[in-house]
Every structure is written in structure tokens, then in C-alpha cells.
Design a protein around this motif. Structure first.
Motif, PDB file in Angstrom:
ATOM      1  N   PHE A  64       0.829  -1.205   0.000  1.00 38.60           N
ATOM      2  CA  PHE A  64       0.000   0.000   0.000  1.00 38.60           C
ATOM      3  C   PHE A  64       0.867   1.260   0.000  1.00 38.60           C
ATOM      4  CE2 PHE A  64      -2.527   3.308   2.072  1.00 38.60           C
ATOM      5  CZ  PHE A  64      -3.591   3.357   1.180  1.00 38.60           C
ATOM      6  N   GLU A  65       1.937   1.233   0.759  1.00 42.48           N
ATOM      7  CA  GLU A  65       2.852   2.378   0.795  1.00 42.48           C
ATOM      8  C   GLU A  65       3.469   2.610  -0.586  1.00 42.48           C
ATOM      9  OE1 GLU A  65       6.870   3.858   3.157  1.00 42.48           O
ATOM     10  OE2 GLU A  65       5.866   2.003   3.768  1.00 42.48           O
ATOM     11  N   ALA A  66       3.767   1.544  -1.299  1.00 40.04           N
ATOM     12  CA  ALA A  66       4.336   1.663  -2.642  1.00 40.04           C
ATOM     13  C   ALA A  66       3.313   2.241  -3.617  1.00 40.04           C
ATOM     14  CB  ALA A  66       4.820   0.305  -3.130  1.00 40.04           C
ATOM     15  N   ILE A  67       2.066   1.812  -3.498  1.00 36.80           N
ATOM     16  CA  ILE A  67       1.023   2.332  -4.389  1.00 36.80           C
ATOM     17  C   ILE A  67       0.786   3.811  -4.133  1.00 36.80           C
ATOM     18  CG2 ILE A  67      -1.446   2.184  -4.925  1.00 36.80           C
ATOM     19  CD1 ILE A  67      -1.167  -0.865  -4.451  1.00 36.80           C
ATOM     20  N   VAL A  68       0.757   4.217  -2.884  1.00 40.96           N
ATOM     21  CA  VAL A  68       0.588   5.635  -2.548  1.00 40.96           C
ATOM     22  C   VAL A  68       1.777   6.446  -3.053  1.00 40.96           C
ATOM     23  CG1 VAL A  68       0.443   7.259  -0.627  1.00 40.96           C
ATOM     24  CG2 VAL A  68      -0.930   5.185  -0.590  1.00 40.96           C
ATOM     25  N   ALA A  69       2.953   5.845  -3.019  1.00 42.79           N
ATOM     26  CA  ALA A  69       4.157   6.548  -3.468  1.00 42.79           C
ATOM     27  C   ALA A  69       4.089   6.885  -4.955  1.00 42.79           C
ATOM     28  CB  ALA A  69       5.391   5.711  -3.176  1.00 42.79           C
ATOM     29  N   VAL A  70       3.362   6.097  -5.744  1.00 39.03           N
ATOM     30  CA  VAL A  70       3.218   6.399  -7.171  1.00 39.03           C
ATOM     31  C   VAL A  70       2.630   7.797  -7.352  1.00 39.03           C
ATOM     32  CG1 VAL A  70       1.978   5.780  -9.279  1.00 39.03           C
ATOM     33  CG2 VAL A  70       3.022   4.006  -7.888  1.00 39.03           C
ATOM     34  N   PHE A  71       1.649   8.145  -6.551  1.00 43.54           N
ATOM     35  CA  PHE A  71       1.011   9.448  -6.684  1.00 43.54           C
ATOM     36  C   PHE A  71       1.960  10.571  -6.273  1.00 43.54           C
ATOM     37  CE2 PHE A  71      -2.457   6.420  -6.290  1.00 43.54           C
ATOM     38  CZ  PHE A  71      -3.192   6.757  -7.416  1.00 43.54           C
ATOM     39  N   TYR A  72       2.717  10.370  -5.227  1.00 48.50           N
ATOM     40  CA  TYR A  72       3.685  11.379  -4.807  1.00 48.50           C
ATOM     41  C   TYR A  72       4.801  11.548  -5.838  1.00 48.50           C
ATOM     42  CZ  TYR A  72       1.485  11.588  -0.235  1.00 48.50           C
ATOM     43  OH  TYR A  72       0.582  11.779   0.785  1.00 48.50           O
ATOM     44  N   ILE A  73       5.260  10.441  -6.395  1.00 47.73           N
ATOM     45  CA  ILE A  73       6.295  10.513  -7.423  1.00 47.73           C
ATOM     46  C   ILE A  73       5.750  11.212  -8.662  1.00 47.73           C
ATOM     47  CG2 ILE A  73       7.713   9.123  -8.991  1.00 47.73           C
ATOM     48  CD1 ILE A  73       7.826   7.016  -6.698  1.00 47.73           C
ATOM     49  N   GLY A  74       4.512  10.900  -9.031  1.00 48.39           N
ATOM     50  CA  GLY A  74       3.886  11.562 -10.179  1.00 48.39           C
ATOM     51  C   GLY A  74       3.758  13.056  -9.973  1.00 48.39           C
ATOM     52  N   ILE A  75       3.382  13.472  -8.778  1.00 48.00           N
ATOM     53  CA  ILE A  75       3.279  14.905  -8.475  1.00 48.00           C
ATOM     54  C   ILE A  75       4.648  15.562  -8.574  1.00 48.00           C
ATOM     55  CG2 ILE A  75       2.811  16.558  -6.626  1.00 48.00           C
ATOM     56  CD1 ILE A  75       0.511  14.654  -5.762  1.00 48.00           C
ATOM     57  N   ASP A  76       5.675  14.879  -8.082  1.00 49.62           N
ATOM     58  CA  ASP A  76       7.035  15.418  -8.209  1.00 49.62           C
ATOM     59  C   ASP A  76       7.424  15.583  -9.667  1.00 49.62           C
ATOM     60  OD1 ASP A  76       7.330  15.528  -5.471  1.00 49.62           O
ATOM     61  OD2 ASP A  76       8.436  13.622  -5.334  1.00 49.62           O
ATOM     62  N   PHE A  77       7.108  14.586 -10.502  1.00 45.52           N
ATOM     63  CA  PHE A  77       7.433  14.678 -11.923  1.00 45.52           C
ATOM     64  C   PHE A  77       6.690  15.828 -12.594  1.00 45.52           C
ATOM     65  CE2 PHE A  77       8.645   9.907 -12.465  1.00 45.52           C
ATOM     66  CZ  PHE A  77       9.865  10.164 -11.859  1.00 45.52           C
ATOM     67  N   VAL A  78       5.426  16.002 -12.249  1.00 44.46           N
ATOM     68  CA  VAL A  78       4.646  17.103 -12.829  1.00 44.46           C
ATOM     69  C   VAL A  78       5.237  18.448 -12.427  1.00 44.46           C
ATOM     70  CG1 VAL A  78       2.406  18.269 -12.749  1.00 44.46           C
ATOM     71  CG2 VAL A  78       2.509  15.810 -13.086  1.00 44.46           C
ATOM     72  N   MET A  79       5.669  18.565 -11.177  1.00 43.31           N
ATOM     73  CA  MET A  79       6.278  19.823 -10.736  1.00 43.31           C
ATOM     74  C   MET A  79       7.589  20.106 -11.476  1.00 43.31           C
ATOM     75  SD  MET A  79       4.037  20.988  -8.768  1.00 43.31           S
ATOM     76  CE  MET A  79       4.872  22.399  -8.099  1.00 43.31           C
ATOM     77  N   ILE A  80       8.318  19.059 -11.817  1.00 37.69           N
ATOM     78  CA  ILE A  80       9.575  19.240 -12.540  1.00 37.69           C
ATOM     79  C   ILE A  80       9.318  19.684 -13.974  1.00 37.69           C
ATOM     80  CG2 ILE A  80      11.572  18.006 -13.494  1.00 37.69           C
ATOM     81  CD1 ILE A  80      11.583  16.341 -10.904  1.00 37.69           C
ATOM     82  N   ILE A  81       8.325  19.095 -14.628  1.00 37.14           N
ATOM     83  CA  ILE A  81       8.107  19.398 -16.049  1.00 37.14           C
ATOM     84  C   ILE A  81       7.149  20.559 -16.284  1.00 37.14           C
ATOM     85  CG2 ILE A  81       8.636  17.053 -16.749  1.00 37.14           C
ATOM     86  CD1 ILE A  81       5.673  16.561 -17.142  1.00 37.14           C
ATOM     87  N   ALA A  82       6.579  21.117 -15.237  1.00 36.47           N
ATOM     88  CA  ALA A  82       5.657  22.242 -15.391  1.00 36.47           C
ATOM     89  C   ALA A  82       6.441  23.534 -15.598  1.00 36.47           C
ATOM     90  CB  ALA A  82       4.741  22.347 -14.175  1.00 36.47           C
ATOM     91  N   THR A  83       6.936  23.701 -16.824  1.00 29.78           N
ATOM     92  CA  THR A  83       7.679  24.897 -17.181  1.00 29.78           C
ATOM     93  C   THR A  83       6.977  25.581 -18.348  1.00 29.78           C
ATOM     94  OG1 THR A  83       9.103  23.719 -18.733  1.00 29.78           O
ATOM     95  CG2 THR A  83       9.862  23.860 -16.444  1.00 29.78           C
TER      96      THR A  83
END
Length: 146
Positions: free
Chosen positions: A101-120
Motif C-alpha cells: 500500500f505504501e508503494a502504491i501511494v508513493a506512485v502518486f507522490y512521485i507523479g506529483i514530483d514529476f509534474v512539478m519538474i516538467i511544469a515549465t
């Protein structure tokens, strides 16, 4: 059923995926191993163009532009999602998570991090322009080759 609109949409989104992947790579940390990043995104662009955009072609210019925005949005959504899942699996293999469950939740946090990086701004402008062009080219293919 194969149509020219589906083929045009698939090619357009594959090209968009290729160029946007090239724009994203310099934004990531230098130690990032991209592996199949670009080919995976191009195949994703082909599939989404064929399935999402190609089936909605032939409804007029306004709908074509909206179709382009929809296709690029879905491409970015799936692209970030698949790359986040890939990163979660990489981290899970290093025993970073205590439970599934912790790994599945981490997908969303990692995705948010990726979106913040590419939001230029440059990527945003490229996506908007590419959306309009892809939508109009798909519509033109739909009208020309029925």
C-alpha cells in the motif's frame, strides 16, 4: 477500423512525445538513467493517438482543437503515470517501502514530483501549440481521406 485520421493522430502524438521527452530530459537530475524513456513515450503517443484522437476525428474545427488538447492531456497523464510506476518499482526493488500500500501511494507522490519538474513555460507552450497542430492535422486527414 484503420483510418487516415487514426494514423495521422498516432504519428502526431508520437512526434509530440519524442520532442517533449527531449525537453524533459535536461530538467531531470544528472544522475537519472532514462533507459527506455523516449521509446516508451513514443509508443504511448502512437497508442493514444490511434485510440483517443483518431476515433474522435471528423467533427469540425473546434472539436479538432479540443481533440488535440484531449490527446495531449491523456498522453501527459499516461506518460507521467507510467514513469511514476516505473520509478516506484525501481525504489521498491531497493526495499524503500514497508508495504504494498505504501508503494502504491508513493506512485502518486512521485507523479506529483514529476509534474512539478516538467511544469515549465517552454514545455507548456510546446504542448499547447502541438495540441492545436495535431488536432487540425488529424481533422484534415479525416476530411481528405475518408
Amino acid at each position: 477500423m484503420p483510418t487516415a485520421a487514426r494514423a495521422m493522430a498516432a504519428v502526431c502524438l508520437a512526434i509530440i512525445a519524442y520532442f517533449v521527452s527531449g525537453m524533459v530530459m535536461p530538467l531531470m537530475p544528472e544522475s537519472t538513467d532514462f533507459g527506455y524513456f523516449v521509446p516508451l513515450n513514443v509508443v504511448l503517443g502512437l497508442c493514444i493517438g490511434w485510440i483517443v484522437m483518431g476515433s474522435r476525428a471528423g467533427r469540425g474545427t473546434t472539436a479538432a482543437i479540443n481533440n488535440g488538447f484531449t490527446g495531449v492531456f491523456v498522453l501527459m497523464l499516461w506518460g507521467v503515470g507510467i514513469q511514476a510506476i516505473n520509478e516506484m518499482i525501481r525504489l521498491a526493488m531497493k526495499h524503500r517501502y514497508d508495504s504494498p500500500f505504501e508503494a502504491i501511494v508513493a506512485v502518486f507522490y512521485i507523479g506529483i514530483d514529476f509534474v512539478m519538474i516538467i511544469a515549465t513555460v517552454p514545455i507548456g507552450i510546446a504542448l499547447v501549440v502541438a495540441s492545436v497542430v495535431a488536432g487540425l492535422l488529424t481533422e484534415a486527414a479525416s476530411r481528405k481521406w475518408r
